[in-house]
Design a protein around this motif. Structure first.
Motif, PDB file in Angstrom:
ATOM      1  N   TRP A  58       0.858  -1.187   0.000  1.00  0.00           N
ATOM      2  CA  TRP A  58       0.000   0.000   0.000  1.00  0.00           C
ATOM      3  C   TRP A  58       0.887   1.227   0.000  1.00  0.00           C
ATOM      4  O   TRP A  58       1.723   1.406   0.884  1.00  0.00           O
ATOM      5  CB  TRP A  58      -0.914   0.026   1.217  1.00  0.00           C
ATOM      6  CG  TRP A  58      -1.860   1.190   1.219  1.00  0.00           C
ATOM      7  CD1 TRP A  58      -1.721   2.372   1.880  1.00  0.00           C
ATOM      8  CD2 TRP A  58      -3.090   1.283   0.501  1.00  0.00           C
ATOM      9  NE1 TRP A  58      -2.793   3.202   1.622  1.00  0.00           N
ATOM     10  CE2 TRP A  58      -3.649   2.556   0.781  1.00  0.00           C
ATOM     11  CE3 TRP A  58      -3.777   0.417  -0.354  1.00  0.00           C
ATOM     12  CZ2 TRP A  58      -4.862   2.972   0.234  1.00  0.00           C
ATOM     13  CZ3 TRP A  58      -4.988   0.833  -0.897  1.00  0.00           C
ATOM     14  CH2 TRP A  58      -5.519   2.091  -0.602  1.00  0.00           C
ATOM     15  N   SER A  60       1.278   4.779   0.763  1.00  0.00           N
ATOM     16  CA  SER A  60       0.587   5.758   1.599  1.00  0.00           C
ATOM     17  C   SER A  60       0.550   7.144   0.969  1.00  0.00           C
ATOM     18  O   SER A  60      -0.320   7.957   1.301  1.00  0.00           O
ATOM     19  CB  SER A  60       1.256   5.831   2.973  1.00  0.00           C
ATOM     20  OG  SER A  60       2.635   6.164   2.844  1.00  0.00           O
ATOM     21  N   SER A  62       0.264   7.856  -2.477  1.00  0.00           N
ATOM     22  CA  SER A  62      -0.773   7.893  -3.519  1.00  0.00           C
ATOM     23  C   SER A  62      -2.077   7.261  -3.061  1.00  0.00           C
ATOM     24  O   SER A  62      -3.079   7.323  -3.768  1.00  0.00           O
ATOM     25  CB  SER A  62      -0.278   7.163  -4.767  1.00  0.00           C
ATOM     26  OG  SER A  62      -0.047   5.788  -4.491  1.00  0.00           O
ATOM     27  N   GLU A  63      -2.073   6.647  -1.861  1.00  0.00           N
ATOM     28  CA  GLU A  63      -3.242   5.946  -1.323  1.00  0.00           C
ATOM     29  C   GLU A  63      -3.782   4.955  -2.343  1.00  0.00           C
ATOM     30  O   GLU A  63      -4.965   4.953  -2.692  1.00  0.00           O
ATOM     31  CB  GLU A  63      -4.329   6.948  -0.913  1.00  0.00           C
ATOM     32  CG  GLU A  63      -3.927   7.839   0.250  1.00  0.00           C
ATOM     33  CD  GLU A  63      -5.061   8.723   0.718  1.00  0.00           C
ATOM     34  OE1 GLU A  63      -6.027   8.893  -0.047  1.00  0.00           O
ATOM     35  OE2 GLU A  63      -4.974   9.238   1.842  1.00  0.00           O
ATOM     36  N   ASN A  64      -2.878   4.089  -2.790  1.00  0.00           N
ATOM     37  CA  ASN A  64      -3.256   3.093  -3.791  1.00  0.00           C
ATOM     38  C   ASN A  64      -2.508   1.793  -3.517  1.00  0.00           C
ATOM     39  O   ASN A  64      -1.434   1.784  -2.921  1.00  0.00           O
ATOM     40  CB  ASN A  64      -2.935   3.593  -5.197  1.00  0.00           C
ATOM     41  CG  ASN A  64      -3.785   2.916  -6.249  1.00  0.00           C
ATOM     42  OD1 ASN A  64      -4.646   2.092  -5.942  1.00  0.00           O
ATOM     43  ND2 ASN A  64      -3.556   3.266  -7.494  1.00  0.00           N
ATOM     44  N   VAL A  85     -10.101  -1.769  -3.764  1.00  0.00           N
ATOM     45  CA  VAL A  85      -9.104  -0.759  -3.415  1.00  0.00           C
ATOM     46  C   VAL A  85      -9.789   0.512  -2.934  1.00  0.00           C
ATOM     47  O   VAL A  85      -9.353   1.144  -1.957  1.00  0.00           O
ATOM     48  CB  VAL A  85      -8.180  -0.462  -4.616  1.00  0.00           C
ATOM     49  CG1 VAL A  85      -7.280   0.731  -4.321  1.00  0.00           C
ATOM     50  CG2 VAL A  85      -7.336  -1.687  -4.952  1.00  0.00           C
ATOM     51  N   ASP A  86     -10.889   0.898  -3.597  1.00  0.00           N
ATOM     52  CA  ASP A  86     -11.642   2.085  -3.168  1.00  0.00           C
ATOM     53  C   ASP A  86     -12.207   1.900  -1.765  1.00  0.00           C
ATOM     54  O   ASP A  86     -12.212   2.839  -0.956  1.00  0.00           O
ATOM     55  CB  ASP A  86     -12.778   2.374  -4.160  1.00  0.00           C
ATOM     56  CG  ASP A  86     -12.274   2.930  -5.478  1.00  0.00           C
ATOM     57  OD1 ASP A  86     -11.124   3.419  -5.515  1.00  0.00           O
ATOM     58  OD2 ASP A  86     -13.021   2.866  -6.478  1.00  0.00           O
ATOM     59  N   ARG A  89      -9.394   2.358   0.650  1.00  0.00           N
ATOM     60  CA  ARG A  89      -8.974   3.757   0.701  1.00  0.00           C
ATOM     61  C   ARG A  89      -9.934   4.565   1.584  1.00  0.00           C
ATOM     62  O   ARG A  89      -9.505   5.336   2.461  1.00  0.00           O
ATOM     63  CB  ARG A  89      -8.927   4.342  -0.707  1.00  0.00           C
ATOM     64  CG  ARG A  89      -8.432   5.784  -0.739  1.00  0.00           C
ATOM     65  CD  ARG A  89      -8.459   6.361  -2.142  1.00  0.00           C
ATOM     66  NE  ARG A  89      -7.572   5.633  -3.039  1.00  0.00           N
ATOM     67  CZ  ARG A  89      -7.987   4.896  -4.067  1.00  0.00           C
ATOM     68  NH1 ARG A  89      -9.288   4.766  -4.310  1.00  0.00           N
ATOM     69  NH2 ARG A  89      -7.121   4.274  -4.840  1.00  0.00           N
ATOM     70  N   ILE A  93      -9.157   6.311   5.403  1.00  0.00           N
ATOM     71  CA  ILE A  93      -9.433   7.730   5.673  1.00  0.00           C
ATOM     72  C   ILE A  93     -10.376   7.858   6.867  1.00  0.00           C
ATOM     73  O   ILE A  93     -10.145   8.642   7.797  1.00  0.00           O
ATOM     74  CB  ILE A  93     -10.029   8.407   4.425  1.00  0.00           C
ATOM     75  CG1 ILE A  93      -8.998   8.453   3.305  1.00  0.00           C
ATOM     76  CG2 ILE A  93     -10.516   9.821   4.768  1.00  0.00           C
ATOM     77  CD1 ILE A  93      -9.547   8.968   1.987  1.00  0.00           C
TER      78      ILE A  93
END
Length: 333
Positions: A58, A60, A62-64, A85-86, A89, A93
């Motif tokens: 992961w 951190s 690009s949060e991908n 993945v969404d 993410r 958050i």
């Protein structure tokens, strides 16, 4: 749905004679490490593991998600992977925000760290199992399963209070159950199928003996080195005759650069009592033909190096003589 998953599992492992030899991973898990330095700075790290092999990371920044193997997506479509993945993410958050909001309620003092692991496991027999566990500062905090939250004794009142709070959010628990009981086993079976070639590869170990630093006056430290083997499970033991020596000390199984593994097993003995000792190595790649090395008959590292260097030296001398003869012939002409 569970019967369908078991059917897929049976198809995956019914590969003729290789069925009994397969010793690949049977679990997949996601690991989360969230570090909170203060009320304004936090970082989330994530990784996905197939057994002891990392196949996801992961980023951190690009949060991908990152996929570390060509088959890391299993048989999921790109759309399914994007949706998952969404979800993670958005979860990370929201998780960061909620922890900050409840830090004072749970009397958490900065800095602190939260660890979590969630995943599933499949076996040749029985229904798939799933798990979700959380830890605070390295101590067990809670586990969630079957729409219930179980606080760990180490978590104290904080864990009990958290479980009381999370049980009010049934929507979150339903999402967790779906991901763990439905999506995770299907994903795991797909990854096992897509990565079958890599996961079932067999690399034979190379073993040698050496002496280690003297553990004390009148004592010897015998070292059995085993390297280059894959998969990871291996059995190495010092023996006297056929009797296992309980004083054998097994080190950590360490990775080699080529993806294989290395292990050393030591034995502290009284000098003069090393006669008749041997190191036995068992590994799936050996087909039942164990490696047995006898102390006192082992080849030293110096001899191993000499055995490698000597042929190269002879080859170099031969090439040099051939070159000199050719130059001599050219001078004559």
């Amino acid at each position: 749905m569970q019967l369908l998953l078991l059917f897929w599992l049976a198809l995956l492992f019914e590969d003729g004679d290789n069925k009994e030899d397969f010793q690949g991973p049977t679990s997949f898990c996601l690991i989360q490490i969230s570090s909170f330095a203060n009320s304004t700075w936090a970082q989330n790290q994530g990784s996905g593991w197939l057994g002891d092999m990392q196949i996801h990371g992961w980023n951190s920044d690009s949060e991908n998600a990152t996929f570390l193997k060509p088959w890391s997506k299993g048989n999921f479509s790109d759309q399914e992977v994007t949706e998952l993945v969404d979800i993670f993410r958005v979860y990370l958050i929201g998780f960061t925000r909620e922890v900050r909001d409840f830090a004072s309620v749970f009397q958490l003092e900065y800095p602190f760290e939260i660890q979590g692991t969630a995943g599933c496991e499949v076996r040749h027999a029985g229904a798939p199992k799933s798990f979700l566990r959380g830890a605070l500062g390295g101590l067990d905090f809670l586990s969630i399963q079957n729409y219930s939250c179980a606080p760990a004794p180490e978590g104290g009142w904080r864990a009990k209070k958290f479980c009381e709070t999370i049980l009010q959010y049934q929507g979150i628990l339903e999402t967790i159950e779906k991901l763990l009981f439905l999506d995770c086993p299907r994903f795991l079976l797909g990854v096992l199928d897509a990565g079958k070639t890599d996961l079932q590869r067999q690399e034979k170990p190379v073993a040698w003996l050496s002496s280690g630093p003297t553990p004390g006056s009148g004592r010897l430290l015998l070292v059995c080195h085993v390297s280059g083997f894959y998969p990871k499970p291996v059995w190495v033991m010092w023996l006297r005759g056929e009797q296992e020596q309980p004083g054998s000390q097994r080190g950590d199984v360490l990775p080699n650069a080529d993806g294989t593994w290395y292990l050393r097993v030591t034995l502290d003995v009284v000098a003069g009592e090393d006669a008749g000792l041997s190191c036995r190595v068992k590994h799936s790649s050996l087909g039942g033909q164990d490696i047995v090395l006898y102390w006192g008959q082992h080849v030293s590292v110096g001899l191993i190096c000499l055995a490698i260097i000597l042929p190269l030296l002879l080859l170099f001398i031969g090439l040099a003589l051939r070159f000199m003869r050719r130059r001599s012939y050219q001078d004559i002409l």
